[in-house]
Write a protein that holds these residues in place. Structure first.
Motif, mmCIF file in Angstrom:
data_model
loop_
_atom_site.group_PDB
_atom_site.id
_atom_site.type_symbol
_atom_site.label_atom_id
_atom_site.label_comp_id
_atom_site.label_asym_id
_atom_site.label_seq_id
_atom_site.Cartn_x
_atom_site.Cartn_y
_atom_site.Cartn_z
ATOM 1 N N GLU A 1 0.833 -1.209 0.000
ATOM 2 C CA GLU A 1 0.000 0.000 0.000
ATOM 3 C C GLU A 1 0.864 1.255 0.000
ATOM 4 O O GLU A 1 0.587 2.208 -0.728
ATOM 5 C CB GLU A 1 -0.934 0.002 1.217
ATOM 6 C CG GLU A 1 -1.740 1.274 1.380
ATOM 7 C CD GLU A 1 -2.639 1.607 0.195
ATOM 8 O OE1 GLU A 1 -2.847 2.805 -0.055
ATOM 9 O OE2 GLU A 1 -3.124 0.685 -0.474
ATOM 10 N N GLU A 2 1.916 1.276 0.798
ATOM 11 C CA GLU A 2 2.787 2.444 0.876
ATOM 12 C C GLU A 2 3.541 2.673 -0.436
ATOM 13 O O GLU A 2 3.677 3.814 -0.882
ATOM 14 C CB GLU A 2 3.767 2.323 2.042
ATOM 15 C CG GLU A 2 3.118 2.474 3.397
ATOM 16 C CD GLU A 2 2.427 3.813 3.574
ATOM 17 O OE1 GLU A 2 3.029 4.859 3.248
ATOM 18 O OE2 GLU A 2 1.281 3.824 4.045
ATOM 19 N N ILE A 3 4.010 1.618 -1.052
ATOM 20 C CA ILE A 3 4.717 1.755 -2.329
ATOM 21 C C ILE A 3 3.773 2.305 -3.390
ATOM 22 O O ILE A 3 4.120 3.213 -4.142
ATOM 23 C CB ILE A 3 5.342 0.414 -2.768
ATOM 24 C CG1 ILE A 3 6.506 0.053 -1.834
ATOM 25 C CG2 ILE A 3 5.802 0.470 -4.220
ATOM 26 C CD1 ILE A 3 7.040 -1.352 -2.015
ATOM 27 N N GLU A 4 2.548 1.780 -3.432
ATOM 28 C CA GLU A 4 1.571 2.289 -4.392
ATOM 29 C C GLU A 4 1.226 3.748 -4.112
ATOM 30 O O GLU A 4 1.042 4.540 -5.041
ATOM 31 C CB GLU A 4 0.304 1.434 -4.366
ATOM 32 C CG GLU A 4 0.505 0.068 -4.981
ATOM 33 C CD GLU A 4 -0.707 -0.834 -4.849
ATOM 34 O OE1 GLU A 4 -0.797 -1.788 -5.652
ATOM 35 O OE2 GLU A 4 -1.558 -0.626 -3.958
ATOM 36 N N SER A 5 1.183 4.118 -2.841
ATOM 37 C CA SER A 5 0.829 5.499 -2.507
ATOM 38 C C SER A 5 1.923 6.473 -2.928
ATOM 39 O O SER A 5 1.634 7.627 -3.249
ATOM 40 C CB SER A 5 0.508 5.650 -1.020
ATOM 41 O OG SER A 5 1.667 5.660 -0.243
ATOM 42 N N VAL A 6 3.172 6.025 -2.964
ATOM 43 C CA VAL A 6 4.259 6.882 -3.442
ATOM 44 C C VAL A 6 4.008 7.258 -4.896
ATOM 45 O O VAL A 6 4.102 8.425 -5.276
ATOM 46 C CB VAL A 6 5.634 6.198 -3.277
ATOM 47 C CG1 VAL A 6 6.723 6.957 -4.019
ATOM 48 C CG2 VAL A 6 5.986 6.057 -1.808
ATOM 49 N N GLY A 7 3.657 6.276 -5.707
ATOM 50 C CA GLY A 7 3.361 6.537 -7.118
ATOM 51 C C GLY A 7 2.168 7.456 -7.282
ATOM 52 O O GLY A 7 2.183 8.371 -8.115
ATOM 53 N N ARG A 8 1.125 7.241 -6.485
ATOM 54 C CA ARG A 8 -0.048 8.116 -6.558
ATOM 55 C C ARG A 8 0.312 9.540 -6.151
ATOM 56 O O ARG A 8 -0.150 10.510 -6.762
ATOM 57 C CB ARG A 8 -1.175 7.581 -5.659
ATOM 58 C CG ARG A 8 -1.910 6.390 -6.226
ATOM 59 C CD ARG A 8 -3.167 6.053 -5.443
ATOM 60 N NE ARG A 8 -2.935 5.802 -4.033
ATOM 61 C CZ ARG A 8 -2.657 4.610 -3.505
ATOM 62 N NH1 ARG A 8 -2.576 3.548 -4.281
ATOM 63 N NH2 ARG A 8 -2.475 4.474 -2.218
ATOM 64 N N SER A 9 1.141 9.677 -5.140
ATOM 65 C CA SER A 9 1.544 11.013 -4.674
ATOM 66 C C SER A 9 2.340 11.757 -5.739
ATOM 67 O O SER A 9 2.130 12.961 -5.956
ATOM 68 C CB SER A 9 2.376 10.915 -3.397
ATOM 69 O OG SER A 9 1.603 10.441 -2.339
ATOM 70 N N GLU A 10 3.246 11.061 -6.403
ATOM 71 C CA GLU A 10 4.036 11.696 -7.460
ATOM 72 C C GLU A 10 3.134 12.148 -8.603
ATOM 73 O O GLU A 10 3.291 13.248 -9.135
ATOM 74 C CB GLU A 10 5.116 10.742 -7.964
ATOM 75 C CG GLU A 10 6.219 10.510 -6.957
ATOM 76 C CD GLU A 10 7.256 9.514 -7.414
ATOM 77 O OE1 GLU A 10 7.097 8.924 -8.498
ATOM 78 O OE2 GLU A 10 8.228 9.324 -6.674
ATOM 79 N N ARG A 11 2.178 11.318 -8.964
ATOM 80 C CA ARG A 11 1.243 11.657 -10.041
ATOM 81 C C ARG A 11 0.366 12.838 -9.628
ATOM 82 O O ARG A 11 0.124 13.756 -10.412
ATOM 83 C CB ARG A 11 0.381 10.434 -10.376
ATOM 84 C CG ARG A 11 -0.398 10.551 -11.658
ATOM 85 C CD ARG A 11 -1.093 9.207 -11.949
ATOM 86 N NE ARG A 11 -1.452 9.065 -13.316
ATOM 87 C CZ ARG A 11 -2.524 9.631 -13.868
ATOM 88 N NH1 ARG A 11 -3.315 10.384 -13.155
ATOM 89 N NH2 ARG A 11 -2.789 9.440 -15.148
#
Length: 152
Positions: free
Chosen positions: A44-54
């Motif tokens: 979940e945290e790794i996916e949230s990093v990508g969402r945050s960058e986007r």
């Protein structure tokens, strides 16, 4: 000997203290103690990093679009503040796309999403009807990135 505490089933450090949880998970990874890692929350945290960058890039595009719309549709109110914001957000776009090059390939989709919000913001700030602005973004990603582009 390990510095990372053993994860017990009743341990919900992720919910109680995200910072301590992330340090513990990083230490477990460094030590190769993969069986003890909180896999679901790490994912979940790794996916949230990508969402945050986007999301950050979308916000940069949104501000550029909003100010270009104001520039184009209210030329009598043009200001240095608008050009400063456009310039700063273009620098942020460049930086964010350098940091995450794959997002540059998604620019058209990101711009489309940003435009839906930016035209509402522009309408609110200009007191112009939302229908004043085109349905789709009138600027390409290349124009939004271009240092000297301003619509007339």
């Amino acid at each position: 000997m390990s510095n990372a505490p053993r994860i017990e089933a009743e341990d919900d450090l992720y919910a109680r203290d995200g910072s301590a949880w992330s340090r513990r998970e990083a230490e477990l990874l460094r030590q190769g103690r993969f069986g003890e890692i909180d896999i679901a929350n790490v994912i979940e945290e790794i996916e949230s990093v990508g969402r945050s960058e986007r999301q950050r890039l979308k916000s940069n595009y949104r501000l550029v679009i909003q100010h270009l719309l104001k520039w184009q549709y209210q030329p009598e109110r043009r200001s240095r503040s608008w050009t400063d914001t456009i310039r700063m957000q273009r620098t942020n776009i460049e930086s964010n796309e350098e940091d995450s090059p794959s997002l540059k390939g998604e620019a058209a989709e990101i711009v489309a999403a940003a435009y839906r919000l930016a035209k509402k913001d522009a309408a609110d700030e200009t007191d112009l009807p939302l229908s004043t602005f085109p349905e789709t973004c009138p600027y390409s990603a290349e124009q939004l990135r271009a240092r000297d582009f301003l619509p007339e």
